[in-house]
Design a protein around this motif. Sequence first.
Motif, short mmCIF file in Angstrom:
data_model
loop_
_atom_site.label_atom_id
_atom_site.label_comp_id
_atom_site.label_asym_id
_atom_site.label_seq_id
_atom_site.Cartn_x
_atom_site.Cartn_y
_atom_site.Cartn_z
N ILE A 50 53.11 55.61 -24.23
CA ILE A 50 51.71 55.24 -24.47
C ILE A 50 51.30 54.29 -23.35
O ILE A 50 52.11 53.47 -22.87
CB ILE A 50 51.51 54.59 -25.86
CG1 ILE A 50 50.03 54.35 -26.11
CG2 ILE A 50 52.33 53.31 -26.00
CD1 ILE A 50 49.72 53.97 -27.54
N GLN A 51 50.05 54.40 -22.91
CA GLN A 51 49.60 53.65 -21.75
C GLN A 51 48.13 53.27 -21.91
O GLN A 51 47.32 54.06 -22.41
CB GLN A 51 49.77 54.51 -20.49
CG GLN A 51 49.35 53.84 -19.19
CD GLN A 51 49.47 54.79 -18.02
OE1 GLN A 51 48.94 55.90 -18.04
NE2 GLN A 51 50.19 54.38 -16.98
N ALA A 52 47.81 52.06 -21.49
CA ALA A 52 46.42 51.60 -21.45
C ALA A 52 46.13 51.07 -20.05
O ALA A 52 46.94 50.32 -19.49
CB ALA A 52 46.18 50.51 -22.48
N ILE A 53 45.00 51.48 -19.47
CA ILE A 53 44.58 50.99 -18.16
C ILE A 53 43.18 50.40 -18.32
O ILE A 53 42.28 51.04 -18.87
CB ILE A 53 44.55 52.11 -17.11
CG1 ILE A 53 45.89 52.84 -17.05
CG2 ILE A 53 44.21 51.55 -15.73
CD1 ILE A 53 45.92 54.01 -16.10
N TYR A 54 43.01 49.18 -17.83
CA TYR A 54 41.73 48.48 -17.97
C TYR A 54 41.30 47.97 -16.60
O TYR A 54 42.04 47.22 -15.95
CB TYR A 54 41.85 47.32 -18.95
CG TYR A 54 40.59 46.49 -19.08
CD1 TYR A 54 39.38 47.09 -19.41
CD2 TYR A 54 40.62 45.12 -18.89
CE1 TYR A 54 38.22 46.34 -19.53
CE2 TYR A 54 39.47 44.36 -19.01
CZ TYR A 54 38.29 44.97 -19.33
OH TYR A 54 37.14 44.23 -19.45
N ARG A 55 40.11 48.39 -16.17
CA ARG A 55 39.56 47.91 -14.91
C ARG A 55 38.77 46.63 -15.21
O ARG A 55 37.68 46.67 -15.77
CB ARG A 55 38.66 48.96 -14.27
CG ARG A 55 38.29 48.62 -12.83
CD ARG A 55 37.42 49.69 -12.19
NE ARG A 55 38.05 51.00 -12.20
CZ ARG A 55 38.98 51.39 -11.33
NH1 ARG A 55 39.40 50.55 -10.40
NH2 ARG A 55 39.50 52.60 -11.40
#
Length: 264
Positions: free
Chosen positions: A206-211
Amino acid sequence: MLTQSWRMLILHLLIIFFQLIYGDVKAFAVQLTAYGRFWGGAAYGSGFTDALVAADNPAVLADCRHFNAGIFTERRFGLAEVPMYLAALVIPAGGTALGVQLRQFGNSYWKEQALSGSMGLHLGEGLGVGAQLGYHSKSVYQYGSKGVPSAVLAVRWRPGPGWMAGVQVIREDDWQYRLGVGWQSGQGFLLAAEYRQQEGKLSPAIQAIYRIIPVLAMELGLSGWPPAPQWVVMLTRGLLRIDGGASIHPQLGFTPTIALIWGK
C-alpha cells in the motif's frame, strides 16, 4: 583492513544468506525487484509516473508523451557488497512510447542482470496496455550461471473518476501476477494498493503519495511480508527530481535508496 581470505569468507556467507532469505539459485526476479522502494502504486494514478515506474509497469507507457530518464540504487539492508541498480528510459514514438530498462544486483560472486524493452499502446478513453520483453541472467560463484527470457503484459484502465485499476501477467521461470487499484484526488494526493503473487506467495503493498508543494512531495508505504515501512522525499528542480528514502526490515534493518529522474 580486511584480508582477501576474510573478504572471500564474507562474500560466501552473503551468498548463503541470500539463498536462505530468497530461495535457491533457480529462483529469479526477486533480488532485481527493489526492496527499499515500492514503485507499483504510482502506476495507478497520474502526475507521479516516470521512467522507473514504467519499468515496473509497462502499461504506463501508453500515456507517456515526453522523454524521461531515471536511475536508482539501493544498498539492501545496508550491505555495500550487494547493491542494486536500475536505469530506465522513456522515448516518445508517435502516439505511444518505448521503454528501455537495465537492472543489476550483486557483485562478482552473486550477480543478476536484466535487460528489457517495452512499449505502450493507448486503446481508448481510460484504457492502456503495455508489453515488455527481456532477458534475465544470474551468475553465482561456484554454482554457475543461468539465463531466462522474460515477458510482461500489463493493462491499466479507469473504472471511474479518480480511480485507476490494473493487472499484470509476468512470465520468467514461473508465472507471476499483479493486481492493483488507486484513488487520486486532483494532482496532489494518490492512494494505491497492489497484490503480487510470485512463487506461490502473496505480497501486498500500500502506498500514499502527497504533493505538499509543487517542488516537494512525500511517499509513504508498506510492502512485502512481513510488511516493511518505506518513506521517500521527492524534490523537484526544473526537469530534475531527486528522490531520497529508506525502508526498514523488522529483523534485517535499513535499506537506503536514492533516485534521479530527468524529464517531464
